[in-house]
Scaffold this motif. Sequence first.
Motif, PDB file in Angstrom:
ATOM      1  N   ASP A 152       0.829  -1.201   0.000  1.00  0.00           N
ATOM      2  CA  ASP A 152       0.000   0.000   0.000  1.00  0.00           C
ATOM      3  C   ASP A 152       0.863   1.250   0.000  1.00  0.00           C
ATOM      4  O   ASP A 152       2.077   1.194   0.234  1.00  0.00           O
ATOM      5  N   THR A 154       0.320   5.869   0.566  1.00  0.00           N
ATOM      6  CA  THR A 154      -0.582   6.976   0.850  1.00  0.00           C
ATOM      7  C   THR A 154      -0.452   8.019  -0.255  1.00  0.00           C
ATOM      8  O   THR A 154       0.644   8.472  -0.584  1.00  0.00           O
ATOM      9  N   HIS A 189      -8.040  -4.449   1.927  1.00  0.00           N
ATOM     10  CA  HIS A 189      -6.920  -3.718   2.518  1.00  0.00           C
ATOM     11  C   HIS A 189      -6.612  -4.262   3.903  1.00  0.00           C
ATOM     12  O   HIS A 189      -7.452  -4.203   4.814  1.00  0.00           O
ATOM     13  N   ASP A 191      -4.596  -3.985   7.349  1.00  0.00           N
ATOM     14  CA  ASP A 191      -4.040  -2.856   8.084  1.00  0.00           C
ATOM     15  C   ASP A 191      -4.005  -3.183   9.576  1.00  0.00           C
ATOM     16  O   ASP A 191      -4.492  -4.228  10.023  1.00  0.00           O
ATOM     17  N   GLY A 212     -13.516   1.148   2.387  1.00  0.00           N
ATOM     18  CA  GLY A 212     -12.746   2.120   3.152  1.00  0.00           C
ATOM     19  C   GLY A 212     -13.182   3.548   2.955  1.00  0.00           C
ATOM     20  O   GLY A 212     -12.500   4.472   3.425  1.00  0.00           O
ATOM     21  N   TYR A 216      -9.560   4.946   2.113  1.00  0.00           N
ATOM     22  CA  TYR A 216      -8.874   3.682   1.858  1.00  0.00           C
ATOM     23  C   TYR A 216      -9.430   3.030   0.600  1.00  0.00           C
ATOM     24  O   TYR A 216     -10.650   2.885   0.457  1.00  0.00           O
TER      25      TYR A 216
END
Length: 254
Positions: A152, A154, A189, A191, A212, A216
Motif C-alpha cells: 500500500d 498513501t 486492505h 491494516d 474504506g 482507503y
Amino acid sequence: MNNLKTFKRNKPSKDINDYRFTFYGGAGVGKTTTAFNFFDDPIFFAWEQGQKTLDAFIWDCYSWKDLLDFIKQAKKLFKEDENNELKNKVIIMDTVDIMRNACETYICEMNGWEGPGDAPYGQGWTSITKEFEDRVNELESLGFRVNYIAHDKTKTTTLKDGTEYDKVTLFLGSAAVSPVIKKIDVIMHFDYEYSKDSEGNIQKERIIRFNGGENYESKSRIQGLPDVVHCKETPEATAKMLQKMFADALNGIE
C-alpha cells in the motif's frame, strides 16, 4: 461468439474461485499467508521471493521472460495432458508492483528504450498496459485464475475546490497497470488498528477493509460483506474466517 437464439440471463457464480481478489497492505501484515490459506493450493508467482515458509507451488519470476516461459510450458503441457493437476489452479502474483516493473523492463528492452517516456505520444505506457493485460488474459484463457498481492501507499488527492486529503491505495509502480487491477472483484486492505487499553497501553490489532470510504482503496462486487472485519489470531484462522464470510455472502445471492 454471442448468439441471440441461445442468449440467457447470467446466473451469479457461488464458487469463490470464479472471483478475482487483490490482497494489499503494509509489510508483515499477513497478506501472503492469508492468501495462501484462502485459496485451494494456489500457485505463487514469486516476483518478490518471500514465500519460502509456504508448502506451495512457487514459480520464481526474476524477469518477465519467466512468466512467458510458464505460459509456453503450460500450453504444451495442457496439450499433452488435458487433465493435468495444474490446470484451473489459482495463481497469486506476489507482488504486482514488481511484476509491473518486470513488464516495463521487458517492453523497454524489446524496443530499445531507456524508459517508457522515450516512446512518442505515450506509446511506451500503452505498450506496458497491453503486454501486462494480454499475458494475464492468456493465463486466464488457459484456465488459471489470476489474483494479486500488493503493497500500500498513501496518496494525496486534491478535489476540485482545492481541498486535499490523504488516501491509502495500492502501490502499483505506475498507473500503467491500474486498468487491469481495477477489474478485480474484491480489493481487501490489510491494516493495523491501534487503541489503548484501560491502563493506557497501546494495543495493535489486524483488520481487513472491504469498504474504506474516501480514505482507503477497497471494494467488493460481492454484496453482503461488512465494511471492516477484525482478523483472527493467525493468518490461517483469518483465511478460514474469510472463506466462510464469502461463502455465506455468495449463498445469499439469488
